[in-house]
Enzyme design. Structure first.
Site, PDB file in Angstrom:
ATOM      1  CG  ASP A  34      66.976  -0.085  38.751  1.00 49.95           C
ATOM      2  OD1 ASP A  34      66.700   1.060  38.349  1.00 49.95           O
ATOM      3  OD2 ASP A  34      66.196  -1.039  38.663  1.00 49.95           O
ATOM      4  CE1 TYR A 151      58.038  -4.089  27.398  1.00 49.61           C
ATOM      5  CE2 TYR A 151      56.303  -5.570  26.664  1.00 49.61           C
ATOM      6  CZ  TYR A 151      57.249  -5.199  27.596  1.00 49.61           C
ATOM      7  OH  TYR A 151      57.407  -5.953  28.741  1.00 49.61           O
ATOM      8  CG  LEU A 188      57.088  -0.793  32.800  1.00 46.50           C
ATOM      9  CD1 LEU A 188      58.426  -1.408  32.399  1.00 46.50           C
ATOM     10  CD2 LEU A 188      55.979  -1.529  32.042  1.00 46.50           C
TER      11      LEU A 188
END
Length: 255
Positions: A34, A151, A188
Site C-alpha cells: 500500500d 471510475y 474511500l
C-alpha cells in the site's frame, strides 16, 4: 500441506485490510502492499501471526515498486499462489469536467496499477503450478452511476481483462475472477461523501442515509463481506470458477 501465499495490493484499509485479515485467519502467508505506510504498518502490527505476514510500502503506479514488493513477498515465503488486485482510487467527475491530470491519475492507478501487479505476480503463480487471480472491479461493470465517468471507464476495463485473462491463463492452471461490489463502507467512500457534503452543505451521515436506502436490507456493505467472497475465489473452494464477475452488492443491480 505447504502454506499458501497471497499478494494483496491496497491492503492497508477498507476491503484490502479486511482481505488481509481473512487470509491470515485462514492460515495463509500474506504479502500486502500500500502507498499508505502508516496504516499498513499499523495493520501489520495488530495481527497475531507476524511470521505469516509482510507489509511493503508500494505505489502500484510504479512497476518498479510492484516488482520489489512481489520479490520481497516471494523471497520471504518461497512461492506465490494467488494475487488480489485491490488497489484503486475514485474521483467524482463527468466527461464535461474531468481534467487531463485527473484522467491520467485514474488510468495510471486503476488500470496500469492492476496491470503492473499482474505482470509481476502471474509469472510466479505459473512457476508455482497455477493458482488464482482476483480483481476488485465494481458494480459499475454492470451499471452506470452519476459523476463516475473515469471510475466506470477504468473498472469496465478491469472487468474485460478478467474475461480475456481467464482464457489466456487457463492452460497454466490459473483462474481469474472479478469481485464486483456495491457501495462499501470504506475510507474511500467516506472521503467521496465528505467532498460532496462540503459542496452541498450536507453531512457525511446524510449521504450514508441516502446510500443505505438503496439496498434491500437497508444498509450498504461492510469490507469483511467482500473479503469473504475474495477469499472464496482465491481458494480451492472455487476450483470451477473462472472468468466470472461476482456481485457483492446487496441486490442493487437486481432492481
Amino acid at each position: 500441506m505447504d502454506t499458501k501465499t497471497v499478494f494483496i495490493t491496497g491492503g492497508a484499509t477498507g476491503i484490502g485490510a479486511a482481505s488481509v485479515r481473512k487470509f491470515i485467519a485462514q492460515g495463509w502467508n500474506v504479502g500486502f502492499a500500500d502507498i499508505n505506510t502508516k496504516q499498513g504498518s499499523e495493520l501489520a502490527e495488530s495481527l497475531d501471526k507476524p511470521e505469516n505476514l509482510i507489509f511493503i510500502e508500494c505505489d502500484v503506479k510504479s512497476r518498479t515498486d510492484i516488482h520489489l514488493a512481489v520479490e520481497k513477498t516471494v523471497a520471504r515465503f518461497g512461492s506465490l499462489n494467488s494475487v488480489v488486485c485491490n488497489a484503486g482510487i475514485h474521483r467524482a467527475n463527468t466527461l464535461l469536467d474531468i481534467t487531463d491530470e485527473e484522467l491520467r491519475l485514474m488510468i495510471r492507478t486503476n488500470i496500469y496499477g492492476t496491470v503492473n501487479t499482474l505482470r509481476e505476480t502471474v509469472p510466479h503463480i505459473i512457476n508455482n503450478g497455477g493458482g488464482s487471480v482476483v480483481i476488485n472491479v465494481s458494480d459499475q461493470w454492470f451499471v452506470g452511476k452519476p459523476n463516475s465517468f473515469a471510475y466506470g471507464l477504468t473498472k469496465g476495463a478491469l472487468g474485460q481483462i478478467t474475461r480475456s485473462m481467464s482464457i489466456d491463463l487457463g492452460k497454466y492452471g490459473i483462474r481469474v475472477n472479478a469481485v464486483c461490489a456495491g457501495t462499501i463502507h470504506t475510507p474511500l467512500v467516506d472521503n467521496l461523501f465528505a467532498k460532496f457534503a462540503k459542496i452541498e452543505g450536507k453531512t457525511i451521515d446524510d449521504y450514508w442515509e441516502q446510500e443505505n436506502s438503496l439496498y434491500a436490507r437497508g444498509k450498504a456493505g461492510d469490507p469483511q463481506e467482500v473479503a469473504e467472497v475474495i477469499y472464496f475465489l482465491a481458494s480451492d473452494a472455487s476450483s470451477f470458477c473462472t472468468g466470472g464477475h461476482y456481485l457483492v452488492d446487496g441486490g442493487l443491480v437486481a432492481r
